[in-house]
Write a protein that holds these residues in place. Structure first.
Motif, PDB file in Angstrom:
ATOM      1  N   ARG A   1       0.691  -1.125   0.200  1.00 44.93           N
ATOM      2  CA  ARG A   1      -0.488  -0.323  -0.142  1.00 44.93           C
ATOM      3  C   ARG A   1       0.929   0.993   0.387  1.00 44.93           C
ATOM      4  O   ARG A   1       0.529   2.601  -0.620  1.00 44.93           O
ATOM      5  CB  ARG A   1      -0.868   0.263   1.795  1.00 44.93           C
ATOM      6  CG  ARG A   1      -2.012   0.945   1.703  1.00 44.93           C
ATOM      7  CD  ARG A   1      -2.845   1.529   2.691  1.00 44.93           C
ATOM      8  NE  ARG A   1      -3.633  -0.475   2.162  1.00 44.93           N
ATOM      9  CZ  ARG A   1      -4.661  -0.927   3.149  1.00 44.93           C
ATOM     10  NH1 ARG A   1      -4.498  -0.281   3.941  1.00 44.93           N
ATOM     11  NH2 ARG A   1      -5.071  -2.006   3.077  1.00 44.93           N
ATOM     12  N   THR A   2       1.673   1.354   1.149  1.00 44.03           N
ATOM     13  CA  THR A   2       2.467   2.379   1.124  1.00 44.03           C
ATOM     14  C   THR A   2       3.996   2.175   0.328  1.00 44.03           C
ATOM     15  O   THR A   2       4.721   3.283   0.338  1.00 44.03           O
ATOM     16  CB  THR A   2       3.027   2.861   2.674  1.00 44.03           C
ATOM     17  OG1 THR A   2       4.344   1.987   2.739  1.00 44.03           O
ATOM     18  CG2 THR A   2       1.320   3.177   3.446  1.00 44.03           C
ATOM     19  N   LYS A   3       4.387   1.065  -0.221  1.00 40.94           N
ATOM     20  CA  LYS A   3       5.826   0.989  -0.709  1.00 40.94           C
ATOM     21  C   LYS A   3       6.971   1.133   0.181  1.00 40.94           C
ATOM     22  O   LYS A   3       7.944   1.096  -0.358  1.00 40.94           O
ATOM     23  CB  LYS A   3       5.853   1.856  -1.880  1.00 40.94           C
ATOM     24  CG  LYS A   3       4.505   1.994  -3.205  1.00 40.94           C
ATOM     25  CD  LYS A   3       4.597   0.509  -3.745  1.00 40.94           C
ATOM     26  CE  LYS A   3       3.931   0.133  -5.184  1.00 40.94           C
ATOM     27  NZ  LYS A   3       2.962  -0.609  -4.899  1.00 40.94           N
ATOM     28  N   GLU A   4       6.574   1.094   1.316  1.00 40.86           N
ATOM     29  CA  GLU A   4       7.637   1.379   2.529  1.00 40.86           C
ATOM     30  C   GLU A   4       8.309  -0.043   2.943  1.00 40.86           C
ATOM     31  O   GLU A   4       7.075  -1.036   3.240  1.00 40.86           O
ATOM     32  CB  GLU A   4       6.441   1.823   3.977  1.00 40.86           C
ATOM     33  CG  GLU A   4       7.966   1.817   4.879  1.00 40.86           C
ATOM     34  CD  GLU A   4       7.260   2.889   6.189  1.00 40.86           C
ATOM     35  OE1 GLU A   4       7.498   2.891   7.040  1.00 40.86           O
ATOM     36  OE2 GLU A   4       5.840   3.513   5.390  1.00 40.86           O
ATOM     37  N   THR A   5       9.481  -0.555   2.973  1.00 42.17           N
ATOM     38  CA  THR A   5       9.936  -1.094   3.650  1.00 42.17           C
ATOM     39  C   THR A   5       9.867  -1.658   5.069  1.00 42.17           C
ATOM     40  O   THR A   5       9.627  -0.483   6.096  1.00 42.17           O
ATOM     41  CB  THR A   5      11.786  -1.519   3.751  1.00 42.17           C
ATOM     42  OG1 THR A   5      12.085  -1.165   1.767  1.00 42.17           O
ATOM     43  CG2 THR A   5      12.917  -2.594   3.324  1.00 42.17           C
ATOM     44  N   ILE A   6       9.367  -2.547   5.508  1.00 45.53           N
ATOM     45  CA  ILE A   6       8.882  -2.820   6.909  1.00 45.53           C
ATOM     46  C   ILE A   6       9.587  -4.213   7.056  1.00 45.53           C
ATOM     47  O   ILE A   6      10.586  -5.822   6.360  1.00 45.53           O
ATOM     48  CB  ILE A   6       7.743  -3.145   6.243  1.00 45.53           C
ATOM     49  CG1 ILE A   6       7.598  -4.786   5.462  1.00 45.53           C
ATOM     50  CG2 ILE A   6       7.085  -2.406   6.796  1.00 45.53           C
ATOM     51  CD1 ILE A   6       5.322  -4.879   6.615  1.00 45.53           C
ATOM     52  N   HIS A   7      10.191  -4.878   8.546  1.00 47.33           N
ATOM     53  CA  HIS A   7      10.559  -5.240   8.640  1.00 47.33           C
ATOM     54  C   HIS A   7       9.784  -6.808   9.009  1.00 47.33           C
ATOM     55  O   HIS A   7       9.099  -6.763   9.700  1.00 47.33           O
ATOM     56  CB  HIS A   7      12.055  -5.200   9.911  1.00 47.33           C
ATOM     57  CG  HIS A   7      12.456  -6.916  10.769  1.00 47.33           C
ATOM     58  ND1 HIS A   7      13.730  -6.778   9.948  1.00 47.33           N
ATOM     59  CD2 HIS A   7      12.459  -7.375  11.245  1.00 47.33           C
ATOM     60  CE1 HIS A   7      14.183  -8.164  10.667  1.00 47.33           C
ATOM     61  NE2 HIS A   7      13.466  -8.414  11.493  1.00 47.33           N
ATOM     62  N   ILE A   8      10.210  -8.716   8.073  1.00 44.47           N
ATOM     63  CA  ILE A   8       9.289  -9.265   9.118  1.00 44.47           C
ATOM     64  C   ILE A   8      10.576 -10.062   9.801  1.00 44.47           C
ATOM     65  O   ILE A   8      11.150 -10.613   9.276  1.00 44.47           O
ATOM     66  CB  ILE A   8       8.581 -10.314   7.772  1.00 44.47           C
ATOM     67  CG1 ILE A   8       8.153  -9.150   7.079  1.00 44.47           C
ATOM     68  CG2 ILE A   8       8.266 -11.376   7.807  1.00 44.47           C
ATOM     69  CD1 ILE A   8       8.221 -10.244   5.764  1.00 44.47           C
ATOM     70  N   PRO A   9       8.989 -10.449  10.547  1.00 41.98           N
ATOM     71  CA  PRO A   9      10.393 -11.053  12.002  1.00 41.98           C
ATOM     72  C   PRO A   9      10.004 -12.516  11.771  1.00 41.98           C
ATOM     73  O   PRO A   9       9.526 -13.085  10.820  1.00 41.98           O
ATOM     74  CB  PRO A   9       9.740 -11.439  13.040  1.00 41.98           C
ATOM     75  CG  PRO A   9       8.495 -10.825  13.005  1.00 41.98           C
ATOM     76  CD  PRO A   9       8.369 -10.106  11.596  1.00 41.98           C
ATOM     77  N   ALA A  10      11.708 -13.253  12.036  1.00 38.01           N
ATOM     78  CA  ALA A  10      11.778 -14.879  11.652  1.00 38.01           C
ATOM     79  C   ALA A  10      10.797 -15.376  12.677  1.00 38.01           C
ATOM     80  O   ALA A  10      10.468 -15.195  13.568  1.00 38.01           O
ATOM     81  CB  ALA A  10      12.936 -15.215  12.755  1.00 38.01           C
ATOM     82  N   SER A  11      10.475 -16.533  12.093  1.00 37.99           N
ATOM     83  CA  SER A  11       8.885 -17.151  12.288  1.00 37.99           C
ATOM     84  C   SER A  11       8.868 -18.834  11.870  1.00 37.99           C
ATOM     85  O   SER A  11       9.736 -19.232  11.528  1.00 37.99           O
ATOM     86  CB  SER A  11       7.961 -16.951  12.224  1.00 37.99           C
ATOM     87  OG  SER A  11       8.016 -17.147  10.409  1.00 37.99           O
ATOM     88  N   LYS A  12       8.569 -19.474  12.792  1.00 44.21           N
ATOM     89  CA  LYS A  12       8.544 -21.208  12.430  1.00 44.21           C
ATOM     90  C   LYS A  12       6.716 -20.867  12.539  1.00 44.21           C
ATOM     91  O   LYS A  12       5.957 -20.553  11.837  1.00 44.21           O
ATOM     92  CB  LYS A  12       8.343 -22.034  13.572  1.00 44.21           C
ATOM     93  CG  LYS A  12       9.418 -22.086  14.486  1.00 44.21           C
ATOM     94  CD  LYS A  12       8.731 -22.374  15.867  1.00 44.21           C
ATOM     95  CE  LYS A  12      11.159 -22.491  16.702  1.00 44.21           C
ATOM     96  NZ  LYS A  12      10.503 -23.285  17.373  1.00 44.21           N
ATOM     97  N   ALA A  13       6.914 -21.962  10.517  1.00 40.30           N
ATOM     98  CA  ALA A  13       5.347 -22.358  10.025  1.00 40.30           C
ATOM     99  C   ALA A  13       5.529 -24.261   9.876  1.00 40.30           C
ATOM    100  O   ALA A  13       6.719 -24.820  10.066  1.00 40.30           O
ATOM    101  CB  ALA A  13       5.579 -22.102   8.803  1.00 40.30           C
TER     102      ALA A  13
END
Length: 91
Positions: free
Chosen positions: A64-76
């Motif tokens: 939506r904003t084209k802003e860079t965001i940090h996605i944290p580590a996770s388990k799936a």
């Protein structure tokens, strides 16, 4: 197929009541979830393997904003079908 239809199909094939089939399905889901949360792997011969995969932290883009965001580590949770199940699906 939704949960109600799955419970009905299990009850029909096993000659259990729908209530008992629902309890068995709920127990299966609970056990799989508990084992995966402990980091364990579940292998069901002729069906497949349930396991946990690690996703590394990464940077993404908010569309939506084209802003860079940090996605944290996770388990799936991950499911890998065995050969016999794949063959059944493809026939």
């Amino acid at each position: 197929m939704n949960k109600t239809e799955l419970v009905a199909a299990i009850a029909e094939r096993t000659e259990l009541t729908k209530k008992d089939a629902d309890q068995a399905l709920k127990a299966f889901i609970d056990v799989v979830g508990d084992e995966l949360s402990k980091g364990e792997k579940i292998q069901l011969a002729g069906f497949g393997t349930f396991e946990v995969t690690e996703r590394a932290a990464r940077d993404g883009i908010n569309p939506r904003t084209k802003e860079t965001i940090h996605i944290p580590a996770s388990k799936a949770p991950k499911f890998k079908a065995m050969k016999s199940l794949k063959e059944k699906v493809n026939n």
